[in-house]
Design a protein around this motif. Structure first.
Motif, PDB file in Angstrom:
ATOM      1  N   GLY A 104       0.823  -1.192   0.000  1.00  0.00           N
ATOM      2  CA  GLY A 104       0.000   0.000   0.000  1.00  0.00           C
ATOM      3  C   GLY A 104       0.862   1.248   0.000  1.00  0.00           C
ATOM      4  N   SER A 105       0.272   2.335   0.471  1.00  0.00           N
ATOM      5  CA  SER A 105       0.965   3.612   0.549  1.00  0.00           C
ATOM      6  C   SER A 105       2.180   3.514   1.470  1.00  0.00           C
ATOM      7  N   PHE A 106       3.343   3.933   0.995  1.00  0.00           N
ATOM      8  CA  PHE A 106       4.553   3.852   1.817  1.00  0.00           C
ATOM      9  C   PHE A 106       4.370   4.611   3.136  1.00  0.00           C
ATOM     10  N   GLY A 143       1.532   5.578   4.600  1.00  0.00           N
ATOM     11  CA  GLY A 143       0.477   4.963   5.397  1.00  0.00           C
ATOM     12  C   GLY A 143       0.949   3.708   6.103  1.00  0.00           C
ATOM     13  N   LEU A 144       1.743   2.892   5.431  1.00  0.00           N
ATOM     14  CA  LEU A 144       2.235   1.666   6.047  1.00  0.00           C
ATOM     15  C   LEU A 144       3.153   1.976   7.222  1.00  0.00           C
ATOM     16  N   ARG A 145       3.955   3.014   7.077  1.00  0.00           N
ATOM     17  CA  ARG A 145       4.839   3.392   8.191  1.00  0.00           C
ATOM     18  C   ARG A 145       4.032   3.858   9.397  1.00  0.00           C
ATOM     19  N   ILE A 146       2.944   4.579   9.145  1.00  0.00           N
ATOM     20  CA  ILE A 146       2.110   5.051  10.250  1.00  0.00           C
ATOM     21  C   ILE A 146       1.494   3.872  10.999  1.00  0.00           C
ATOM     22  N   ALA A 147       0.873   2.947  10.263  1.00  0.00           N
ATOM     23  CA  ALA A 147       0.227   1.793  10.905  1.00  0.00           C
ATOM     24  C   ALA A 147       1.240   0.925  11.633  1.00  0.00           C
ATOM     25  N   ALA A 198      -6.401  -6.063  -6.768  1.00  0.00           N
ATOM     26  CA  ALA A 198      -5.407  -5.189  -7.395  1.00  0.00           C
ATOM     27  C   ALA A 198      -5.452  -3.819  -6.735  1.00  0.00           C
ATOM     28  N   PHE A 199      -4.303  -3.322  -6.328  1.00  0.00           N
ATOM     29  CA  PHE A 199      -4.179  -1.956  -5.825  1.00  0.00           C
ATOM     30  C   PHE A 199      -3.367  -1.151  -6.836  1.00  0.00           C
ATOM     31  N   ASP A 200      -3.722   0.108  -7.004  1.00  0.00           N
ATOM     32  CA  ASP A 200      -2.930   1.013  -7.828  1.00  0.00           C
ATOM     33  C   ASP A 200      -1.619   1.302  -7.093  1.00  0.00           C
ATOM     34  N   ALA A 201      -0.498   0.823  -7.645  1.00  0.00           N
ATOM     35  CA  ALA A 201       0.805   0.997  -7.007  1.00  0.00           C
ATOM     36  C   ALA A 201       1.550   2.224  -7.517  1.00  0.00           C
ATOM     37  N   ARG A 202       0.877   3.045  -8.342  1.00  0.00           N
ATOM     38  CA  ARG A 202       1.519   4.188  -8.994  1.00  0.00           C
ATOM     39  C   ARG A 202       2.625   3.681  -9.910  1.00  0.00           C
ATOM     40  N   MET A 203       3.392   4.575 -10.483  1.00  0.00           N
ATOM     41  CA  MET A 203       4.498   4.209 -11.371  1.00  0.00           C
ATOM     42  C   MET A 203       4.045   3.211 -12.436  1.00  0.00           C
ATOM     43  N   SER A 204       2.749   3.331 -12.845  1.00  0.00           N
ATOM     44  CA  SER A 204       2.164   2.483 -13.885  1.00  0.00           C
ATOM     45  C   SER A 204       2.179   0.994 -13.525  1.00  0.00           C
ATOM     46  N   GLU A 205       2.109   0.688 -12.217  1.00  0.00           N
ATOM     47  CA  GLU A 205       2.105  -0.698 -11.761  1.00  0.00           C
ATOM     48  C   GLU A 205       0.927  -0.962 -10.832  1.00  0.00           C
ATOM     49  N   VAL A 206       0.694  -2.233 -10.568  1.00  0.00           N
ATOM     50  CA  VAL A 206      -0.340  -2.634  -9.611  1.00  0.00           C
ATOM     51  C   VAL A 206       0.247  -3.640  -8.624  1.00  0.00           C
ATOM     52  N   VAL A 252       5.162  -4.349   4.465  1.00  0.00           N
ATOM     53  CA  VAL A 252       5.474  -5.114   3.257  1.00  0.00           C
ATOM     54  C   VAL A 252       5.269  -4.192   2.061  1.00  0.00           C
ATOM     55  N   TYR A 253       6.353  -3.811   1.411  1.00  0.00           N
ATOM     56  CA  TYR A 253       6.281  -2.888   0.289  1.00  0.00           C
ATOM     57  C   TYR A 253       6.183  -3.600  -1.060  1.00  0.00           C
ATOM     58  N   LEU A 254       6.661  -4.848  -1.139  1.00  0.00           N
ATOM     59  CA  LEU A 254       6.752  -5.625  -2.376  1.00  0.00           C
ATOM     60  C   LEU A 254       7.784  -5.076  -3.351  1.00  0.00           C
TER      61      LEU A 254
END
Length: 231
Positions: A66-68, A70-74, A117-125, A217-219
Motif C-alpha cells: 500500500g501507501s509507503f 500509510g504503512l509506516r504510520i500503521a 489489485a491496488f494502484d501501485a503508482r508508477m504504472s504498476e499494480v 510489506v512494500y513488495l
C-alpha cells in the motif's frame, strides 16, 4: 480474546476491536488525516467495547502492500501499542483484507476466487489472488507488484471476482483476465474490521510476531530503494 486492528495502508483510516466475538469499528476516507485520526479512533473503540487497553491480547495491522507513508504510520502505531502493552503483533496483508471484504459484502461463493489489485503508482499494480475457503481468503501463489499487462490468474474452473483500486487500470490488463471476472469492484479499500477478522484466524494459527519484528510489506522496496554505489 481481545484484538485491536489498525489500517492506514490506503485512502481509508480505520481501527477495529474484536471482543467477545463482536467487532467494533471506525472508518473514514482521509488520505491525509491518518496521523490525526487514528489514535482517537482507537480510544473511542476501547470505550465502546468496554475493555481496557491492558486487556488486549494482541495488536494487528494491515502491513501492506500500500501507501509507503500509510504503512509506516500503521506499523509505528501497532509497534508502539504492542511495546507498551507487552503483547504480540499480528501483521495482515492489505490485499487479503480486501479479499475478505469482497467475500463478506459481495457474498462470493465458497470455492470462488478473488483477484485483488491496488494502484501501485508508477504504472504498476499490487496483485494477489485468493480463494474463498470457509468464508476467509486463502492466498494462491504469491503477492507481487507488476505492470497491469502482466497480471494473471491461475487456470481452473473457479469463478473470479475483482476488487481494489488497481482495477481502474483494467483496460491495460489482459482481456482474458478481465473477461473471466464475474464482478469487479474498484472502490474497495482495506478496512480494519476485515483486518481484525483475519487477525483472529492468524492468532489461532500462531501467526504473530514480537513488536520488534513487525515490518511493513512494500513488495517493490528491493527494486525502488537500491543503494547507490559507494553509499
Amino acid at each position: 480474546m481481545n484484538l485491536l486492528a489498525v489500517d492506514t495502508s490506503a485512502e481509508g483510516c480505520s481501527a477495529a476491536v474484536l471482543s467477545q466475538g463482536q467487532i467494533f469499528s471506525r472508518f473514514t476516507l482521509a488520505p491525509r488525516g491518518h496521523t490525526r485520526l487514528l489514535m482517537p479512533m482507537v480510544r473511542e473503540l476501547l470505550v465502546e467495547s468496554k475493555i481496557a487497553s491492558s486487556e488486549l491480547n494482541a495488536v494487528a495491522f494491515a502491513c501492506g502492500p500500500g501507501s509507503f507513508t500509510g504503512l509506516r504510520i500503521a506499523t509505528g502505531v501497532a509497534q508502539g501499542l504492542a511495546y507498551g502493552l507487552d503483547v504480540p503483533v499480528v501483521p495482515i496483508s492489505s490485499l487479503a483484507a480486501v479479499a475478505a471484504q469482497m467475500i463478506e459484502s459481495q457474498q462470493v461463493p465458497e470455492g470462488a476466487s478473488i483477484a485483488v489489485a491496488f494502484d501501485a503508482r508508477m504504472s504498476e499494480v499490487y496483485w494477489g489472488c485468493f480463494e474463498n475457503v470457509a468464508g476467509l481468503p486463502a492466498l494462491i501463489g504469491e503477492e507481487r507488484v507488476c505492470l497491469p499487462g502482466d497480471v494473471s490468474i491461475p487456470p481452473g474452473p473457479t469463478s473470479w471476482y475483482g476488487a481494489g483500486s488497481g482495477w481502474i487500470l483494467q483496460d491495460q490488463m489482459p482481456a482474458t483476465v478481465v473477461g473471466d471476472m464475474v464482478q469487479i469492484n474498484p472502490a474497495m479499500v482495506p478496512h480494519a474490521a476485515d483486518v481484525v477478522r483475519l487477525a483472529k484466524q492468524a492468532w489461532d494459527e500462531g501467526r504473530h510476531v514480537l513488536a520488534a519484528a513487525a515490518r511493513p510489506v512494500y513488495l517493490r522496496d528491493e527494486v525502488t530503494w537500491k543503494k547507490l554505489p559507494g553509499r
